[in-house]
Design a protein around this motif. Structure first.
Motif, PDB file in Angstrom:
ATOM      1  N   ASP A   1      46.981  20.819-104.581  1.00 50.61           N
ATOM      2  CA  ASP A   1      46.713  21.905-105.725  1.00 50.61           C
ATOM      3  C   ASP A   1      47.772  21.738-106.796  1.00 50.61           C
ATOM      4  O   ASP A   1      48.730  22.109-106.701  1.00 50.61           O
ATOM      5  CB  ASP A   1      46.562  23.145-105.689  1.00 50.61           C
ATOM      6  N   GLY A   2      47.592  20.356-107.578  1.00 54.87           N
ATOM      7  CA  GLY A   2      48.815  19.767-108.113  1.00 54.87           C
ATOM      8  C   GLY A   2      49.958  19.463-107.379  1.00 54.87           C
ATOM      9  O   GLY A   2      49.641  18.765-106.315  1.00 54.87           O
ATOM     10  N   ASP A   3      51.050  19.957-107.417  1.00 50.01           N
ATOM     11  CA  ASP A   3      52.088  19.369-106.583  1.00 50.01           C
ATOM     12  C   ASP A   3      52.534  20.568-105.534  1.00 50.01           C
ATOM     13  O   ASP A   3      53.309  20.420-105.085  1.00 50.01           O
ATOM     14  CB  ASP A   3      53.461  19.369-107.288  1.00 50.01           C
ATOM     15  N   SER A   4      51.174  21.331-105.436  1.00 50.03           N
ATOM     16  CA  SER A   4      51.431  22.369-104.124  1.00 50.03           C
ATOM     17  C   SER A   4      50.442  22.025-103.230  1.00 50.03           C
ATOM     18  O   SER A   4      49.411  21.175-103.340  1.00 50.03           O
ATOM     19  CB  SER A   4      51.343  23.599-104.789  1.00 50.03           C
ATOM     20  N   VAL A   5      50.604  22.584-102.125  1.00 50.84           N
ATOM     21  CA  VAL A   5      49.649  22.379-100.804  1.00 50.84           C
ATOM     22  C   VAL A   5      49.118  23.711-100.674  1.00 50.84           C
ATOM     23  O   VAL A   5      50.181  24.833-100.414  1.00 50.84           O
ATOM     24  CB  VAL A   5      50.188  21.557 -99.491  1.00 50.84           C
ATOM     25  N   ILE A   6      47.785  24.066-100.625  1.00 52.78           N
ATOM     26  CA  ILE A   6      47.253  25.287-100.362  1.00 52.78           C
ATOM     27  C   ILE A   6      46.996  25.360 -98.655  1.00 52.78           C
ATOM     28  O   ILE A   6      46.036  24.359 -98.352  1.00 52.78           O
ATOM     29  CB  ILE A   6      45.987  25.717-101.164  1.00 52.78           C
ATOM     30  N   VAL A   7      47.252  26.186 -97.911  1.00 57.62           N
ATOM     31  CA  VAL A   7      47.052  26.138 -96.699  1.00 57.62           C
ATOM     32  C   VAL A   7      46.191  27.557 -96.015  1.00 57.62           C
ATOM     33  O   VAL A   7      46.516  28.520 -96.268  1.00 57.62           O
ATOM     34  CB  VAL A   7      48.324  26.147 -95.831  1.00 57.62           C
ATOM     35  N   TYR A   8      45.283  27.324 -95.082  1.00 52.03           N
ATOM     36  CA  TYR A   8      44.516  28.541 -94.796  1.00 52.03           C
ATOM     37  C   TYR A   8      43.800  28.057 -93.467  1.00 52.03           C
ATOM     38  O   TYR A   8      43.754  26.930 -93.205  1.00 52.03           O
ATOM     39  CB  TYR A   8      43.618  29.084 -95.930  1.00 52.03           C
ATOM     40  N   SER A   9      43.284  29.245 -92.759  1.00 50.15           N
ATOM     41  CA  SER A   9      42.586  28.954 -91.589  1.00 50.15           C
ATOM     42  C   SER A   9      41.681  30.168 -91.392  1.00 50.15           C
ATOM     43  O   SER A   9      42.022  31.092 -91.736  1.00 50.15           O
ATOM     44  CB  SER A   9      43.393  28.968 -90.322  1.00 50.15           C
ATOM     45  N   ASP A  10      40.521  29.959 -90.903  1.00 47.17           N
ATOM     46  CA  ASP A  10      39.262  30.624 -90.581  1.00 47.17           C
ATOM     47  C   ASP A  10      39.913  31.743 -89.478  1.00 47.17           C
ATOM     48  O   ASP A  10      39.679  32.830 -89.404  1.00 47.17           O
ATOM     49  CB  ASP A  10      37.941  30.198 -90.159  1.00 47.17           C
ATOM     50  N   HIS A  11      41.124  31.467 -88.791  1.00 43.80           N
ATOM     51  CA  HIS A  11      41.522  32.196 -87.749  1.00 43.80           C
ATOM     52  C   HIS A  11      42.386  33.261 -87.965  1.00 43.80           C
ATOM     53  O   HIS A  11      42.979  34.146 -87.457  1.00 43.80           O
ATOM     54  CB  HIS A  11      42.087  31.489 -86.363  1.00 43.80           C
ATOM     55  N   VAL A  12      42.957  33.280 -89.285  1.00 42.88           N
ATOM     56  CA  VAL A  12      43.970  33.933 -89.982  1.00 42.88           C
ATOM     57  C   VAL A  12      43.546  34.592 -91.214  1.00 42.88           C
ATOM     58  O   VAL A  12      43.653  33.855 -92.244  1.00 42.88           O
ATOM     59  CB  VAL A  12      45.342  33.105 -90.043  1.00 42.88           C
ATOM     60  N   GLU A  13      43.295  35.971 -91.086  1.00 45.56           N
ATOM     61  CA  GLU A  13      42.828  36.500 -92.209  1.00 45.56           C
ATOM     62  C   GLU A  13      44.018  37.015 -93.170  1.00 45.56           C
ATOM     63  O   GLU A  13      44.175  36.951 -94.597  1.00 45.56           O
ATOM     64  CB  GLU A  13      42.067  37.755 -92.043  1.00 45.56           C
ATOM     65  N   LYS A  14      45.274  37.399 -92.618  1.00 47.95           N
ATOM     66  CA  LYS A  14      46.315  37.825 -93.405  1.00 47.95           C
ATOM     67  C   LYS A  14      47.737  36.983 -92.950  1.00 47.95           C
ATOM     68  O   LYS A  14      48.409  37.427 -92.040  1.00 47.95           O
ATOM     69  CB  LYS A  14      46.780  39.189 -93.250  1.00 47.95           C
ATOM     70  N   PRO A  15      47.690  35.755 -93.530  1.00 48.68           N
ATOM     71  CA  PRO A  15      48.866  34.866 -93.036  1.00 48.68           C
ATOM     72  C   PRO A  15      50.273  35.321 -93.596  1.00 48.68           C
ATOM     73  O   PRO A  15      50.220  35.819 -94.663  1.00 48.68           O
ATOM     74  CB  PRO A  15      48.277  33.763 -93.813  1.00 48.68           C
TER      75      PRO A  15
END
Length: 650
Positions: free
Chosen positions: A600-614
């Motif tokens: 996302d521009g100069d950022s990286v968005i990180v997520y996983s279906d296994h973690v609801e509240k990272p």
């Protein structure tokens, strides 16, 4: 009469010895073809007769001083511009020394353990021979400090010579230092001198002074309790060398395994360790890394293979390996370092069950059967019939008697500093390049304080202020992990990254150019280039992108975490694969899962279906992580973690 003759001879020998001791001398690091640091008052020092005047002349500059009562002298030559060759003359009332072909340029001290010591001639990849043949840089010179150790700081090193780089000498030049020097020389068009002082398998405590190391609470007592008698230290060295000879002799001649018949099909190995191919030697049941292990692999040969000559292809790495098939020795290798081809004589194979047995002697940092990217098989010569040798193997490191352990006298507290750094001080340098840390992997948390202390130690003693100190972040190594894990090598890399908070430091990341089976990756070219990029910024003030993306901050956005970076250059990108790899994410349970990562521009968005509240993200957190995040300048992202969870080396 005989009494007077003996007395005369004794007095003559005493006078001669005294006279020789008072002869005008330079420290060993000064010699023909040396490089003097430009644009600074350069120290030149040596010994002579107390009270004598010593004059040093270089490039129309002359400096005069008197020899002190302890027989030492030192002068400082005024600033000189890059160039040469010059002649240096050092003279007193009784002696004159002349040094030829002296260049003025930039001098860098290259130090560390085996990855810095690794020479061009030992192999730098597929282009080794080409690199050697094309090495013709007479304005690049290097001086390798001889291997010595001492429990007390030495006044001088053993004699050595400055070498000009050509196709013969480059074979013995530190590969990392050579590629660094070549980049510097070609970019800045100045003579370059490298003083190389490295020793494989050394930990950082060997490279620190007694005064500084004793300030660390983990080392105060052992350092202050050290026996500082040089005579006792020489005995320790002799004992260590004797143990080396005993160990190698025992390893070559122990016969307990053969007497027990472990190389035969009939032997019962049900109590042995079960290991999946490729076999990592750390899991072979040895006491540390040194010793002799036996390995067995049963395989089913087809009827078509019975009685026919065959060939085994297998990856072997060790100090020595002996190969047996069905109880018969068929090959013995000295220091195998890759895929070997072993001829199996006709009539040795039988249909049904057969046995391959390997007796492997291993030393520190080496020892392996198999490598995931290479095939392992036994086949007929025409490959019409073949059998894979992958799958389960059996191993035991308890068959042969225990042999003397690794002595490591050269890794004792302060002994590298005393013998191979202290005598170089205060030779004028531009800065230091450092490649070390493998010896401290299992004490990564401690390294977080020791490494900055060592940098400060050297800077204080050189009295050149905050001279540039550049270092290599350890490369990827060992097999890749299938799930996120804790790892001491990842922790060591983090301690190196944290050292960048100290002034005039720079880091070259090697997370993408390592070797899974060898802690000595051959790609020293990119290491040298990346070190020079750091030097361009830190030492020469060039406004460039000198590093890959570095973690800067995180922000939780619902079930995702946004990671921002510095050193993005022209922007973020990834190499290979269908997306960004290497990220893991965790919630409050601190269990990490592989994550999806998106730009996302100069950022990286990180997520996983296994973690609801990272709450935490890690990148490249493994011994050999699968990573592919870069900036568009082609430099890899630096591994990081956003959490402060307790580490396994704390």
């Amino acid at each position: 009469m005989r009494k007077y003759i003996v007395l005369f001879i004794a007095n003559f020998m005493l006078y001669t010895s005294y006279s020789q001791a008072q002869q005008l001398k330079l420290a060993s690091v000064f010699g023909d073809h040396m490089v003097i640091q430009r644009e600074m008052y350069v120290p030149v020092w040596g010994t002579g007769c107390p009270g004598n005047l010593v004059q040093v002349t270089l490039a129309n500059n002359s400096v005069l001083t008197a020899v002190a009562e302890d027989g030492t002298w030192v002068v400082r030559i005024p600033n000189l511009n890059a160039g040469g060759p010059h002649k240096m003359t050092v003279s007193s009332s009784s002696d004159t020394l002349e040094l030829d072909d002296v260049m003025v340029g930039d001098v860098w001290l290259a130090s560390g353990q085996s990855n810095m010591e690794w020479s061009v001639g030992m192999g730098v990849g597929q282009n080794t021979e080409q690199e050697i043949q094309e090495a013709n840089y007479p304005r690049i010179r290097y001086y390798t400090v001889p291997h010595e150790t001492s429990v007390m700081p030495l006044e001088d090193t053993a004699p050595a010579e400055w070498r000009l780089v050509n196709r013969e000498t480059v074979k013995h030049f530190s590969a990392v230092a050579y590629f660094f020097a070549r980049e510097l020389h070609l970019d800045k068009d100045v003579p370059v001198g490298i003083i190389s002082s490295s020793w494989g398998a050394t930990s950082i405590h060997a490279w620190m002074s007694r005064e500084m190391l004793s300030l660390h609470p983990n080392y105060t007592k052992p350092v202050l309790d050290m026996d500082l008698d040089p005579r006792n230290w020489e005995k320790t060295i002799r004992l260590s060398h004797e143990n080396d000879r005993i160990r190698d002799s025992l390893a070559a001649n122990l016969q307990e395994g053969l007497k027990a018949g472990v190389h035969t099909l009939q032997y019962d190995d049900s109590a042995w360790n079960r290991l999946d191919y490729p076999v990592e030697m750390e899991k072979a049941g040895l006491r540390g890394f040194w010793g002799v292990s036996w390995f067995r692999k049963s395989f089913q040969a087809t009827q078509g293979m019975k009685g026919k000559p065959a060939q085994i292809k297998l990856f072997l790495r060790g100090a020595e390996a002996t190969v047996y098939v069905n109880g018969v020795q068929i090959e013995r290798f000295k220091s195998p370092q890759g895929v070997v081809s072993v001829h199996v004589p006709a009539k040795l194979l039988q249909s049904g069950e057969n046995l391959l047995a390997i007796r492997l002697y291993q030393q520190w940092g080496i020892g392996m059967i198999g490598e995931s990217s290479n095939e392992a098989e036994i086949s007929t010569l025409n490959r019409k019939y073949f059998v894979s040798l992958k799958g389960e193997w059996r191993s035991s490191g308890r068959i042969e008697p225990e042999i003397p352990g690794f002595q490591g006298y050269y890794n004792w507290y302060t002994v590298q500093y005393n013998a191979r750094i202290a005598p170089l001080i205060p030779y004028g340098i531009k800065g230091v390049i450092w490649y070390q840390g493998e010896g401290n992997i299992y004490k990564a948390h401690e390294y977080q304080t020791l490494f900055p202390m060592m940098i400060q130690d050297w800077r204080i003693r050189w009295q050149q202020g905050y001279f540039p100190f550049l270092f290599v972040q350890l490369a990827n190594h060992k097999q890749k992990q299938t799930s996120p894990v804790e790892d001491p090598l990842a922790e060591l890399r983090e301690t190196q990254f944290k050292t960048l908070r100290y002034p005039n430091t720079g880091m070259a990341t090697a997370i993408d150019i390592g070797d899974p089976v060898d802690i000595h990756p051959r790609n020293k070219l990119d290491v040298g280039k990346r070190l020079y990029l750091a030097a361009k910024h830190v030492a020469y003030g060039d406004d460039i992108v000198y590093s890959g993306p570095m973690y800067e901050s995180m922000e939780i956005e619902g079930n995702k975490i946004r990671i921002t970076f510095s050193s993005v250059g022209e922007g973020l990108t990834f190499k290979g694969g269908s997306g960004i790899e290497g990220f893991a994410i965790a919630g409050s349970d601190r269990k990490f899962y592989w994550a999806i990562a998106e730009f996302d521009g100069d950022s990286v968005i990180v997520y996983s279906d296994h973690v609801e509240k990272p709450e935490a993200v890690r990148y490249g957190w493994a011994a050999n992580p699968a990573v592919n995040l870069y900036n568009k300048e082609g430099l890899p992202a630096v591994p990081f973690r956003t959490d402060n969870y307790k580490m396994i080396t704390e």
